[in-house]
Design a protein around this motif. Structure first.
Motif, short mmCIF file in Angstrom:
data_model
loop_
_atom_site.label_atom_id
_atom_site.label_comp_id
_atom_site.label_asym_id
_atom_site.label_seq_id
_atom_site.Cartn_x
_atom_site.Cartn_y
_atom_site.Cartn_z
N VAL A 70 -41.48 1.58 5.17
CA VAL A 70 -40.75 2.87 5.78
C VAL A 70 -39.54 2.36 6.41
N THR A 71 -39.52 1.36 7.32
CA THR A 71 -38.36 1.12 7.70
C THR A 71 -37.15 0.55 6.82
N THR A 72 -37.67 -0.14 5.71
CA THR A 72 -36.93 -0.69 4.61
C THR A 72 -36.35 0.62 4.12
N CYS A 73 -37.11 1.55 3.79
CA CYS A 73 -36.49 2.77 3.17
C CYS A 73 -35.47 3.48 3.88
N PHE A 74 -35.51 3.34 5.20
CA PHE A 74 -34.44 4.04 6.19
C PHE A 74 -33.00 3.36 5.83
N GLY A 75 -33.06 2.15 5.37
CA GLY A 75 -31.59 1.37 5.16
C GLY A 75 -31.33 2.07 3.63
N ILE A 76 -32.10 1.89 2.82
CA ILE A 76 -31.87 2.46 1.52
C ILE A 76 -31.36 4.16 1.57
N ASN A 77 -32.00 4.75 2.32
CA ASN A 77 -31.53 6.09 2.56
C ASN A 77 -30.10 6.26 2.88
N VAL A 78 -29.77 5.47 4.06
CA VAL A 78 -28.73 5.26 4.40
C VAL A 78 -27.46 5.41 3.69
N ILE A 79 -27.67 4.19 2.94
CA ILE A 79 -26.88 3.66 2.06
C ILE A 79 -26.84 4.84 0.78
N LEU A 80 -27.88 5.31 0.30
CA LEU A 80 -27.68 6.56 -0.70
C LEU A 80 -27.19 7.82 -0.24
N ALA A 81 -27.36 8.19 0.99
CA ALA A 81 -26.64 9.27 1.67
C ALA A 81 -25.00 9.15 1.80
N PHE A 82 -24.45 7.90 2.20
CA PHE A 82 -23.25 7.78 2.32
C PHE A 82 -22.54 7.67 0.90
#
Length: 509
Positions: free
Chosen positions: A91-103
């Motif tokens: 889940v913590t790894t997905c946080f980094g992925i989602n931040v990149i995806l959002a920007f």
């Protein structure tokens, strides 16, 4: 011990349902007040375009990762501490992925996407706020992971229900400041901040080993022979769930995808469709979805496998009853209900026909949600591969149906969804048959899932009465018509309770 856990699960289902009903009534009231003061175009932009961005960022995390981590198949070799730590790492790894995806999504929108007839600065700012809100909701996921592992679904419902109600209140107040589309973005960002704060509070109040549940760190999981960041079983299940999740995204968000890609519907028509979709989502997303999540959690627990058929049939009976009741209401009370709630602004032939079609869609969604949860939780690798194939075909057919049915207007979008749901239900039934150990278990499940014939008879009688009331009072005395409907709904509910609850056993005890 197993019987005790089963009783706990049933109690949580009951408590969840009660809390859902209460929170959704409050949210429903504030949403009605909001719809009365916003124009159709703005409503369409917020609930079609902006909501699609939000769903796009979060779908993998919610539908793939969350379901993978709840599944306990082949997890017996790990301790509870190892399993939860491995889940939090993912889940913590997905946080980094989602931040990149959002920007990245914001940059593409800022560079390429323009909406005619709308101030581009206002739209871009609204997109930024929604994408920022998706990052805050990603931060909620570690808390959700722990709550679902501990079957604290009632706490999850409290957090989401409270946050949703406060979002409605904030949005209603912000619209008076003439902020336009930005009001929706601000309200959504504040909503996710409130939800994050409540989740952290709820998790901190649980009696947990704090060393085992550092929420926002990636720590190695100590196994017998080695230390790893991600458990092999989680990685294997996530690879299987990812493809299924992609097609689930197409099947669940395909309508918004097509609406954003085509110009067949005006923003006013999209606003009308969004109003009915949001009205019905009070039942779909915030009543059916928590039940589906709890069902998936239970069906994935190997310690409760002896009671899976019982849970399945119980849930299907209740959902059949609720779905049939909604179909009856939408067919006979669509016009009167919309007029009383939203007045003349939203009451026309288009919104009435959308609501009538949506009633059938809700019934299909209710059945599909639980049956699909059973299939995804209980399937082995070979059965999941079959599910991937069927979802591939369903996704292609759904997109094709959307482009064909959308020619009929907003109602056509709903009928395309109905066709999609029927195909998925048929697929689920076929896979459930292969999952059941014997033909007798499958037949027993089908038979016990159908509502009592006496309840069906009561439904038929009340439907005839409601149809007569529609012919006599609709548009003339809407309140009288709705009062007759409420009385008949009470009779149906009473019949359902009497047939489901063993009064003789209760009195004897």
């Amino acid at each position: 011990m197993r019987r005790l856990r089963s009783k706990t699960c049933i109690n949580k289902i009951s408590k969840t349902l009660i809390m859902q009903v209460g929170s959704k009534i409050l949210s429903f009231v504030i949403n009605v007040l909001t719809a009365r003061i916003v124009n159709k175009d703005l409503y369409g932009y917020a609930n079609v375009t902006l909501q699609f961005y939000y769903a796009f960022i979060l779908f993998f995390l919610k539908e793939c990762v969350r379901k993978c981590l709840q599944k306990e198949v082949d997890m017996e070799k790990y301790t509870s501490k190892q399993r939860v730590r491995g889940a939090l790492n993912i889940v913590t790894t997905c946080f980094g992925i989602n931040v990149i995806l959002a920007f990245a999504t914001f940059w593409l929108t800022y560079t390429w996407y323009k909406i005619p007839g709308l101030d581009n600065t206002e739209f871009i700012l609204s997109v930024f706020l929604y994408l920022f809100a998706s990052i805050f909701e990603t931060l909620c996921e570690p808390s959700v992971t722990i709550m679902l592992d501990k079957l604290e679904v009632d706490s999850k419902v409290f957090v989401e229900g409270t946050s949703l109600f406060l979002r409605g209140v904030i949005l209603y107040l912000l619209l008076f400041l003439n902020l336009g589309l930005v009001a929706f973005g601000l309200a959504h960002m504040i909503y996710t901040l409130i939800m994050l704060a409540l989740y952290l509070y709820k998790v901190s109040s649980l009696k947990l080993n704090k060393e085992s549940y550092n929420l926002y760190t990636i720590e190695k999981v100590k196994l017998e022979k080695e230390s790893v960041l991600y458990l092999d079983t989680h990685k294997s299940q996530l690879s299987q769930m990812s493809l299924i999740g992609f097609f689930r995204f197409i099947l669940s968000e395909g309508e918004n995808l097509v609406l954003n890609m085509t110009s067949n519907l005006t923003m006013e028509q999209q606003g009308e469709y969004s109003l009915i979709a949001n009205l019905c989502s009070i039942i779909c997303r915030f009543l059916f979805k928590p039940i589906e999540e709890l069902a998936y959690n239970i069906f994935g627990k190997e310690s409760l496998k002896d009671t899976h058929i019982e849970y399945m049939s119980m849930l299907l009976r209740h959902l059949f009853f609720l779905g049939i009741a909604i179909v009856s209401f939408t067919q006979n009370f669509a016009f009167s209900g919309l007029f009383v709630l939203y007045k003349e602004q939203w009451t026309n032939d288009s919104t009435v026909s959308i609501l009538q079609a949506y009633g059938i869609y809700i019934l299909c969604m209710a059945i599909n949600g639980v049956t699909e949860a059973f299939v995804m939780a209980k399937s082995n690798k070979a059965q999941l591969q079959k599910l991937q194939i069927t979802m591939t075909v369903s996704s292609c057919l759904f997109i094709l149906a959307m482009f064909l049915f959308i020619q009929a207007g907003p109602t056509g979008v709903v009928y395309a969804n109905i066709c999609n749901m029927i195909c998925r239900i048929i697929t689920n039934i076929v896979l459930i048959k292969s999952i059941c150990t014997t033909q007798e278990d499958f037949n027993s499940l089908l038979k016990s899932s159908i509502p009592n014939p006496k309840v069906i008879l009561v439904f038929i009688v009340t439907f005839v009465i409601c149809y007569w009331s529609r012919m006599k009072y609709e548009g003339v005395n809407n309140f009288m018509h709705l009062a007759i409907g409420a009385l008949n709904a009470g009779l149906c509910l009473l019949a359902h309770i009497l047939c489901e609850f063993d009064w003789r056993k209760y009195l004897k005890s």
